[in-house]
Scaffold this motif. Structure first.
Motif, short mmCIF file in Angstrom:
data_model
loop_
_atom_site.label_atom_id
_atom_site.label_comp_id
_atom_site.label_asym_id
_atom_site.label_seq_id
_atom_site.Cartn_x
_atom_site.Cartn_y
_atom_site.Cartn_z
N LYS A 73 0.86 -1.18 0.00
CA LYS A 73 0.00 0.00 0.00
C LYS A 73 0.91 1.24 0.00
N PRO A 74 0.46 2.32 -0.62
CA PRO A 74 1.29 3.53 -0.66
C PRO A 74 1.73 3.99 0.73
N SER A 75 0.86 3.87 1.72
CA SER A 75 1.23 4.30 3.08
C SER A 75 2.35 3.42 3.64
N GLU A 76 2.33 2.12 3.32
CA GLU A 76 3.40 1.22 3.76
C GLU A 76 4.72 1.60 3.09
N LEU A 77 4.65 1.91 1.81
CA LEU A 77 5.85 2.34 1.09
C LEU A 77 6.43 3.60 1.71
N GLY A 86 3.20 12.83 -0.01
CA GLY A 86 3.29 13.61 -1.25
C GLY A 86 4.48 13.18 -2.09
N GLY A 87 5.62 12.99 -1.45
CA GLY A 87 6.81 12.55 -2.17
C GLY A 87 6.61 11.18 -2.77
N THR A 88 5.99 10.29 -2.01
CA THR A 88 5.71 8.94 -2.50
C THR A 88 4.77 9.00 -3.69
N SER A 89 3.76 9.82 -3.59
CA SER A 89 2.78 9.95 -4.66
C SER A 89 3.43 10.41 -5.97
N ASN A 90 4.32 11.38 -5.88
CA ASN A 90 5.02 11.88 -7.08
C ASN A 90 5.87 10.79 -7.72
N VAL A 91 6.60 10.04 -6.89
CA VAL A 91 7.44 8.97 -7.42
C VAL A 91 6.57 7.88 -8.05
N LEU A 92 5.48 7.53 -7.38
CA LEU A 92 4.59 6.50 -7.92
C LEU A 92 3.97 6.93 -9.25
N GLN A 93 3.68 8.20 -9.37
CA GLN A 93 3.12 8.70 -10.63
C GLN A 93 4.13 8.51 -11.77
N ARG A 94 5.39 8.86 -11.51
CA ARG A 94 6.42 8.70 -12.54
C ARG A 94 6.62 7.23 -12.90
N LEU A 95 6.61 6.35 -11.89
CA LEU A 95 6.80 4.92 -12.13
C LEU A 95 5.60 4.31 -12.86
N THR A 96 4.40 4.83 -12.57
CA THR A 96 3.20 4.36 -13.27
C THR A 96 3.27 4.77 -14.74
N THR A 97 3.65 6.02 -14.98
CA THR A 97 3.79 6.51 -16.36
C THR A 97 4.83 5.71 -17.13
#
Length: 168
Positions: A73-77, A86-97
């Motif tokens: 889960k993103p919170s676990e990451l 917020g930082g996790t969300s940005n990184v996940l967005q780039r990795l998803t793209t």
């Protein structure tokens, strides 16, 4: 005994009248930062060749270290990597793209989501982890294994004490 760049700072701190216990703590902090920087520098160039930032590598590596299906889960990451949401969300967005991770709903909790490595993401993560092993080996080349073990054990003791105090 051979001296490093931190010894010059310590001499100035001593001349300024700082307490020896404070100087020792500052030396520890500066040397840990310097060693970490050397590890990161050795790895960042290699990661760039894979098209990854250090933060992206951290997320891919954390996911790759979980059991299949390589998901968290993103919170676990965020917690495991000591990142903000917020930082996790940005990184996940780039990795998803990039196609390295995908997000899916948690069937057991409609408010929660999973982040999972894609097959391509697992390939890139495996390659990046191999690169990290080589970079760490290169940085520590010439340092006797007992010295590394002793330093790692001493830092564990310090982290256990300091980490408990920070949590409160």
């Amino acid at each position: 005994m051979e001296h490093d760049e931190v010894d010059a700072l310590a001499a100035r701190w001593e001349a300024a009248g700082m307490a020896p216990s404070l100087i020792a703590g500052l030396e520890l902090s500066k040397r840990m930062s310097r060693i970490n920087m050397l590890f990161e520098q050795a790895l960042k160039g290699e990661l760039a060749a894979l098209g990854l930032t250090y933060a992206e590598f951290d997320v891919l590596a954390a996911l790759a270290r979980t059991a299949p299906p390589y998901r968290m889960k993103p919170s676990e990451l965020a917690r495991s990597l000591m990142l903000t949401s917020g930082g996790t969300s940005n990184v996940l967005q780039r990795l998803t793209t990039a196609g390295y991770v995908e997000r899916s709903a948690d069937d057991g909790d409609g408010r929660s989501r999973w982040v999972q490595l894609t097959p391509e993401g697992l390939k890139v993560a495996t390659s990046a982890l191999d690169t990290a092993v080589r970079a760490n080996t290169d940085v520590l080349a010439g340092v006797p294994e007992p010295v590394v073990r002793q330093a790692a054990d001493a830092l564990r003791e310090i982290l256990l004490i300091v980490g408990r105090r920070r949590v409160r």
